[in-house]
Design an enzyme around this catalytic site. Structure first.
Site, PDB file in Angstrom:
ATOM      1  N   GLU A 329       0.851  -1.196   0.000  1.00 27.68           N
ATOM      2  CA  GLU A 329       0.000   0.000   0.000  1.00 27.68           C
ATOM      3  C   GLU A 329       0.883   1.241   0.000  1.00 27.68           C
ATOM      4  OE1 GLU A 329      -4.231  -0.976   2.166  1.00 27.68           O
ATOM      5  OE2 GLU A 329      -2.666  -0.029   3.361  1.00 27.68           O
ATOM      6  N   CYS A 330       0.675   2.110  -0.953  1.00 29.38           N
ATOM      7  CA  CYS A 330       1.340   3.412  -1.018  1.00 29.38           C
ATOM      8  C   CYS A 330       2.858   3.260  -0.926  1.00 29.38           C
ATOM      9  CB  CYS A 330       0.786   4.338   0.064  1.00 29.38           C
ATOM     10  SG  CYS A 330       1.054   6.100  -0.289  1.00 29.38           S
TER      11      CYS A 330
END
Length: 440
Positions: A329-330
């Site tokens: 994530e990210c």
């Protein structure tokens, strides 16, 4: 059904000092022997970590856009259990959210209305005096679902200044619970995604004790406690919880990878999953007995050189990905890519598991709720699964395969505007800038 009392600390706008006030109140009440729980309205990883440091108890996020009422009830019940009072903190301005039907905007006011929590309004009074009362009056009248129970004045210049502000508030009948003078010592250090993380803040406990000292002498805590009301929790629970992506989850955890919602971890564990943490910055590979590796967001751009040199981590990650799912994530997505350019323009080789290269040197803010539909089966669900979350980063994609065959999900914003595809998938490795909050 009701349990612990609750209050929401909110403000008319960002930057008013509500985090400072909330942390000081939380720690001051803990010092009185109360069992205090923090909570945060809307998407935010950093403030809840400070709440946990102040109270000693995990702080959940409550989000009226991303979460249905049943899930909110579940989180509220867990927050209120074994707790004397919940001191929740708003995000941005009290009524700031997205354009959705009332109660589903993501605004802090929605959460106060759902749980029956009175609002303590933090007013930054620098630059005005009696006019501050007009701002408070507008907040009190704007939304009939909520009650502004009192105000805390912040950044007061002098006793004369305080007298003038209180003169205006007396006219509209709003009680002043206390006032904090203008004081640079109260400012917590910040960086590009908000406050510097709790684990990185020097002498955090000393800072929290100092805030509590100031609150004790500046705010009438007895009056504030008397304003709290029982948390109203509906009978229906569960709702949009997140299914664990595996039985044993290898979770990257250190100063580069720390953006994990506590409600996600709590519900993974409640569903029977085990979480095994490891540190890429300590050059640790993901545990080999795990079923899936999860690289959360954080600040890998500040540690890109160390990550590039962490050969045991990178080789272990590549080996893991040959037989089991890996999701980023990210910041985790950036590390799964080919390369990461830091703020000084230095390019660092990353894991090379996804066909994307990112840059923090070419900064552009990407911010907002996202609704994602998975394009392929994977650790977050089957193809077509709808996820609700958000995006908040300054990184830019320098190059990457943009074909739908390798994309992670199709996304829209909170109003349904089509934003195309996001992220990448290669085999069982997936990643994107999307932070998942809940299934729907």
């Amino acid at each position: 059904m009701s349990r612990a009392t609750g209050l929401l600390i909110a403000a008319p706008r960002s930057g008013s000092g509500k985090t400072t006030v909330a942390l000081g109140i939380q720690r001051a009440l803990v010092r009185r022997g109360l069992r205090v729980r923090g909570a945060k309205c809307g998407p935010d990883y950093i403030d809840p970590a400070f709440h946990m440091a102040a109270t000693g108890m995990p702080s959940f996020n409550f989000d009226s856009f991303a979460m249905d009422r049943e899930f909110l009830n579940t989180l509220a019940a867990q927050s209120a259990a074994g707790t004397d009072i919940v001191i929740a903190e708003g995000s941005m301005g009290l009524f700031d959210g997205v354009r959705q039907k009332l109660g589903h905007t993501g605004a802090s006011a929605d959460i106060a209305a759902v749980f029956g929590w009175p609002v303590v309004l933090v007013l930054d009074v620098s630059g005005h005096a009696q006019s501050a009362a007009a701002v408070a009056l507008g907040c009190a009248r704007f939304d009939p679902r909520i009650e502004i129970a009192g105000v805390v004045l912040n950044r007061v210049a002098s006793q004369r200044h305080r007298n003038l502000v209180e003169d205006g508030l007396e006219r509209i009948g709003l009680p002043v619970l206390g006032a904090l003078m203008r004081n640079n010592d109260l400012i917590l250090p910040e960086r590009h995604l908000g406050l510097v993380q709790a684990g990185e803040t020097d002498e955090l406990d000393r800072r929290l004790e100092h805030l509590a000292d100031l609150v004790e002498t500046s705010i009438d805590l007895d009056k504030l406690l008397a304003l709290g009301r029982p948390t109203q929790i509906g009978l229906a629970t569960c709702g949009t919880t997140l299914t664990p992506p595996g039985q044993r989850i290898a979770l990257a955890t250190d100063q580069a990878f720390s953006f994990v919602y506590q409600h996600v971890l709590a519900h993974w564990r409640a569903a029977g999953a085990e979480i095994a943490t490891f540190s890429p910055l300590a050059n640790e590979p993901p545990p080999n007995d795990a079923d899936i590796c999860w690289l959360p967001g954080g600040y890998p751009e500040l540690h890109a050189g160390r990550i590039a040199d962490a050969t045991s981590f990178l080789q272990g990650l590549r080996s893991f990905a040959r037989t089991r799912p890996v999701h980023g994530e990210c910041g985790g997505y950036m590390v799964l890519g080919e390369a990461l350019e830091d703020g000084d323009g230095n390019v660092h080789r990353m894991a090379g598991l996804l066909p994307v290269s990112t840059s923090y040197a070419k900064r552009k803010i990407h911010l907002g709720y996202r609704v994602a539909h998975l394009l392929h089966d994977g650790p977050l669900g089957s193809a077509g699964r709808r996820l609700v979350g958000h995006e908040f980063h300054y990184a830019s994609i320098m190059q990457g395969d943009t074909s739908k065959d390798t994309a992670f999900a199709a996304v829209t914003d909170a109003e349904g505007t089509d934003l195309g595809t996001m992220g990448h998938r290669v085999g069982t490795t997936t990643g994107s800038f999307f932070h998942v909050i809940a299934h729907s």
